[in-house]
Motif scaffolding. Structure first.
Motif, PDB file in Angstrom:
ATOM      1  N   LEU A  19       0.396   0.907  -4.402  1.00  0.00           N
ATOM      2  CA  LEU A  19       1.614   0.605  -4.008  1.00  0.00           C
ATOM      3  C   LEU A  19       2.597   0.659  -5.095  1.00  0.00           C
ATOM      4  O   LEU A  19       3.469   1.345  -4.911  1.00  0.00           O
ATOM      5  CB  LEU A  19       1.643  -0.714  -3.172  1.00  0.00           C
ATOM      6  CG  LEU A  19       3.062  -1.178  -3.030  1.00  0.00           C
ATOM      7  CD1 LEU A  19       3.920  -0.505  -1.954  1.00  0.00           C
ATOM      8  CD2 LEU A  19       2.922  -2.644  -2.621  1.00  0.00           C
TER       9      LEU A  19
ATOM     10  N   THR B 165       6.811  -3.648  -0.417  1.00  0.00           N
ATOM     11  CA  THR B 165       7.780  -2.404  -0.669  1.00  0.00           C
ATOM     12  C   THR B 165       9.206  -2.878  -0.724  1.00  0.00           C
ATOM     13  O   THR B 165      10.084  -2.548  -1.417  1.00  0.00           O
ATOM     14  CB  THR B 165       7.506  -1.210   0.395  1.00  0.00           C
ATOM     15  OG1 THR B 165       6.211  -0.957   0.210  1.00  0.00           O
ATOM     16  CG2 THR B 165       8.331  -0.339   0.098  1.00  0.00           C
TER      17      THR B 165
ATOM     18  N   ARG C 166       3.150   4.305  -6.339  1.00  0.00           N
ATOM     19  CA  ARG C 166       3.967   4.884  -5.273  1.00  0.00           C
ATOM     20  C   ARG C 166       5.388   4.516  -5.438  1.00  0.00           C
ATOM     21  O   ARG C 166       6.207   5.372  -5.049  1.00  0.00           O
ATOM     22  CB  ARG C 166       3.636   4.704  -3.844  1.00  0.00           C
ATOM     23  CG  ARG C 166       4.194   5.518  -2.745  1.00  0.00           C
ATOM     24  CD  ARG C 166       3.612   5.114  -1.307  1.00  0.00           C
ATOM     25  NE  ARG C 166       3.214   3.979  -1.049  1.00  0.00           N
ATOM     26  CZ  ARG C 166       4.256   2.957  -0.572  1.00  0.00           C
ATOM     27  NH1 ARG C 166       5.702   3.420  -0.397  1.00  0.00           N
ATOM     28  NH2 ARG C 166       4.079   1.825  -0.052  1.00  0.00           N
TER      29      ARG C 166
END
Length: 173
Positions: A151, A124, A154
């Motif tokens: 992921l 991230t 998001r």
């Protein structure tokens, strides 16, 4: 099998590595001396899949080694201008981040982390740091990797359709 060398990293690679160093990470250009670690890393990314084959360990090792070699040759050949970074934290090699910045959208060629550091926000942080300095970012994700797909979604990546074979192309602006 003799593997091709990584492209020679220049000053731009060092500058980019500094811009992406977040959360205690250090990025540095990969070299031939990193291949043993990168083989182990690749094997870890395939462990679950290989365990399901029921193959003897020696067969799994040989298969993973062959697949790593083919993947390495593919990346170096198809992304000759990419930055091939080794990820380190606390002096320990923990992953790789291959990033091609040669086009109008920067392309994440590959991101892989050792099993024991996954889920700690490293991916991230890298993707957010990349998005902060890139005009746009693209990547391909395996359709059989729903955790990665979640992921990327998001983080604002949008599915742009099939990227060939078993991969989806995603983009974030």
């Amino acid at each position: 099998m003799a593997l091709p060398d990584f492209p020679v990293a220049g000053p731009a690679s060092t500058t980019l590595a500094g811009s992406l160093a977040v959360d205690g990470l250090r990025l540095r250009a990969c070299g031939e001396h990193d291949l043993p670690f990168l083989r182990v890393l690749y094997r870890q990314t395939r462990d679950d899949e290989l365990a399901a084959t029921g193959w003897p360990e020696a067969t799994r090792v040989a298969f993973a080694d062959q697949q790593f070699g083919m993947q390495h040759m593919h990346f170096v050949h198809h992304f000759p201008d990419a930055h091939f970074f080794l990820l380190q934290r606390g002096g320990r090699d923990i992953g790789r981040y291959y990033l091609d910045v040669s086009g109008p959208a920067w392309h994440v060629v590959d991101i892989a982390l050792l099993a024991d550091v996954r889920g700690q926000g490293i991916g991230t942080a890298l993707l957010q740091a990349t998005r902060a300095i890139a005009p746009a970012v693209t990547l391909s994700v395996a359709v059989n990797n729903p955790a990665a797909m979640r992921l990327y979604t998001r983080l604002g990546f949008v599915d742009e359709g099939e990227a060939g074979g078993m991969h989806r192309r995603m983009r974030a602006s």
